[in-house]
Write a protein that holds these residues in place. Sequence first.
Motif, PDB file in Angstrom:
ATOM      1  N   ALA A  47     -30.380  62.101  66.113  1.00  0.00           N
ATOM      2  CA  ALA A  47     -29.196  61.752  65.322  1.00  0.00           C
ATOM      3  C   ALA A  47     -29.586  61.041  64.033  1.00  0.00           C
ATOM      4  O   ALA A  47     -28.993  61.287  62.966  1.00  0.00           O
ATOM      5  CB  ALA A  47     -28.257  60.874  66.147  1.00  0.00           C
ATOM      6  N   LEU A  48     -30.587  60.165  64.087  1.00  0.00           N
ATOM      7  CA  LEU A  48     -31.031  59.460  62.882  1.00  0.00           C
ATOM      8  C   LEU A  48     -31.566  60.440  61.849  1.00  0.00           C
ATOM      9  O   LEU A  48     -31.187  60.384  60.667  1.00  0.00           O
ATOM     10  CB  LEU A  48     -32.106  58.430  63.238  1.00  0.00           C
ATOM     11  N   ARG A  49     -32.428  61.346  62.277  1.00  0.00           N
ATOM     12  CA  ARG A  49     -33.010  62.301  61.318  1.00  0.00           C
ATOM     13  C   ARG A  49     -31.935  63.210  60.737  1.00  0.00           C
ATOM     14  O   ARG A  49     -31.936  63.506  59.533  1.00  0.00           O
ATOM     15  CB  ARG A  49     -34.107  63.128  61.995  1.00  0.00           C
ATOM     16  N   ARG A  50     -31.003  63.648  61.566  1.00  0.00           N
ATOM     17  CA  ARG A  50     -29.940  64.528  61.063  1.00  0.00           C
ATOM     18  C   ARG A  50     -29.000  63.768  60.131  1.00  0.00           C
ATOM     19  O   ARG A  50     -28.517  64.315  59.126  1.00  0.00           O
ATOM     20  CB  ARG A  50     -29.198  65.163  62.225  1.00  0.00           C
ATOM     21  N   ALA A  51     -28.753  62.510  60.427  1.00  0.00           N
ATOM     22  CA  ALA A  51     -27.922  61.700  59.533  1.00  0.00           C
ATOM     23  C   ALA A  51     -28.603  61.522  58.181  1.00  0.00           C
ATOM     24  O   ALA A  51     -27.951  61.585  57.129  1.00  0.00           O
ATOM     25  CB  ALA A  51     -27.638  60.340  60.169  1.00  0.00           C
ATOM     26  N   ILE A  52     -29.897  61.288  58.193  1.00  0.00           N
ATOM     27  CA  ILE A  52     -30.644  61.160  56.938  1.00  0.00           C
ATOM     28  C   ILE A  52     -30.541  62.453  56.141  1.00  0.00           C
ATOM     29  O   ILE A  52     -30.385  62.432  54.914  1.00  0.00           O
ATOM     30  CB  ILE A  52     -32.108  60.784  57.234  1.00  0.00           C
ATOM     31  N   SER A  53     -30.594  63.587  56.826  1.00  0.00           N
ATOM     32  CA  SER A  53     -30.461  64.880  56.145  1.00  0.00           C
ATOM     33  C   SER A  53     -29.080  65.029  55.514  1.00  0.00           C
ATOM     34  O   SER A  53     -28.948  65.448  54.364  1.00  0.00           O
ATOM     35  CB  SER A  53     -30.719  66.023  57.124  1.00  0.00           C
ATOM     36  N   PHE A  54     -28.034  64.689  56.266  1.00  0.00           N
ATOM     37  CA  PHE A  54     -26.676  64.804  55.740  1.00  0.00           C
ATOM     38  C   PHE A  54     -26.441  63.875  54.545  1.00  0.00           C
ATOM     39  O   PHE A  54     -25.604  64.152  53.692  1.00  0.00           O
ATOM     40  CB  PHE A  54     -25.651  64.475  56.830  1.00  0.00           C
TER      41      PHE A  54
END
Length: 290
Positions: A47-54
Motif C-alpha cells: 500500500a505504501l509503494r502504491r500510494a507513493i506511485s499515485f
Amino acid sequence: AVPAGNLATALVAAGVRKQQVVDTSVWYAQFNMDDPVVGGYTPERVALRRAISFAFDRDQAIAVLEKGQGVPAYGPIPPGMVGHDPAFFTDQLDYDPARAVALLDMYGWVDADGDGWRDQPGGAALTIDYMGTAGSATRHYAAMWERSLRRVGIRLKARAVQFSAPLRDRKAGKYMMAAGAWTADWPDGQNFLALLYGPNAPDLNDTRFSLPAYDRLYERSLQMPDSPERDLLYREMTRLMLVYAPWRLLTYRKWTYLNYPWVLGYLKHPMYQTRLMYLDVDPVARSRAQ
C-alpha cells in the motif's frame, strides 16, 4: 527548436528535417524490496509503494521536466521490443493523490505524533530516502518527488551522488528509493523482464524483487518462442509488477534529431542512442541553400 513538437519557423525555412524516435528504454523510480520500510510484500508495504506511485504526477513530469519528449510507460517493455503490448493500459499509474491518501490511511501510515508528517504503522517516524545521480535533470525529478509526497503527508529527503555511486549502492542494497532506467541490450522484452526475476538479484535485479509467481512465469517464458502465448506470460508478469509496485514506471523517452536536407543517411539506430555509421553530403543541395 521544437516548441510543442513542431520545428521553429526559421528551421522550417532552412529545410531542416525532424526525426523523432521513442527510445528502447524505460525510466522509473525503484524501491529496495529488502528495505524494512518500503520493501516487503505485506499489504501495508504494498500500500505504501502504491500510494507513493499515485502521489506522483507523471504527466506534469513529461510536460515540464521532459519538455514533452516522453511517452507514459504502462509496462516494463518499451515500444520497438518484441513483447511490447501497445494496447495495455492500467490506472495504477494515474496521478491520484486522493487514492494515495486513502491507501495510507487504510493501512496505518498516519500522523501518530501530530507533527504534520505521516508515521509508520506502530508510530515510528517515516522518511523516504531518494537517491539519484548529480545533475540538473535528476535534481528536478527529486524536487518533484519531494513536492508530490509532501502533498500526501510523506517526508522525502533526496540525495544526489556521482554516477557510479548509485550503481554500486543499488547492488549493495544501500538505498530505499532510487532513480532507475534500462536501455535494451537486445530486441526482446525478456531483456527488461529479467530485471525483476528473483534469482538475478542483486546484480541485474538490484530492486531485489522476489516473487515466486513472477519467477515461474519468467522461467516458462524462457522455454517459449516469440508467440501470442508468450506475450500472455509477459502481460501477466507486467500485471504482477504493477500489483506489488517494486517500480514506479515513468516514461519511454523520445529522442529528436534534426538535420539539414543535404545531409544524407542521418538515421537513428533502432536500438542504440547514436546515428548509423555512414553519412554523406549532397554538395549541390548544400550550395543551393547557401
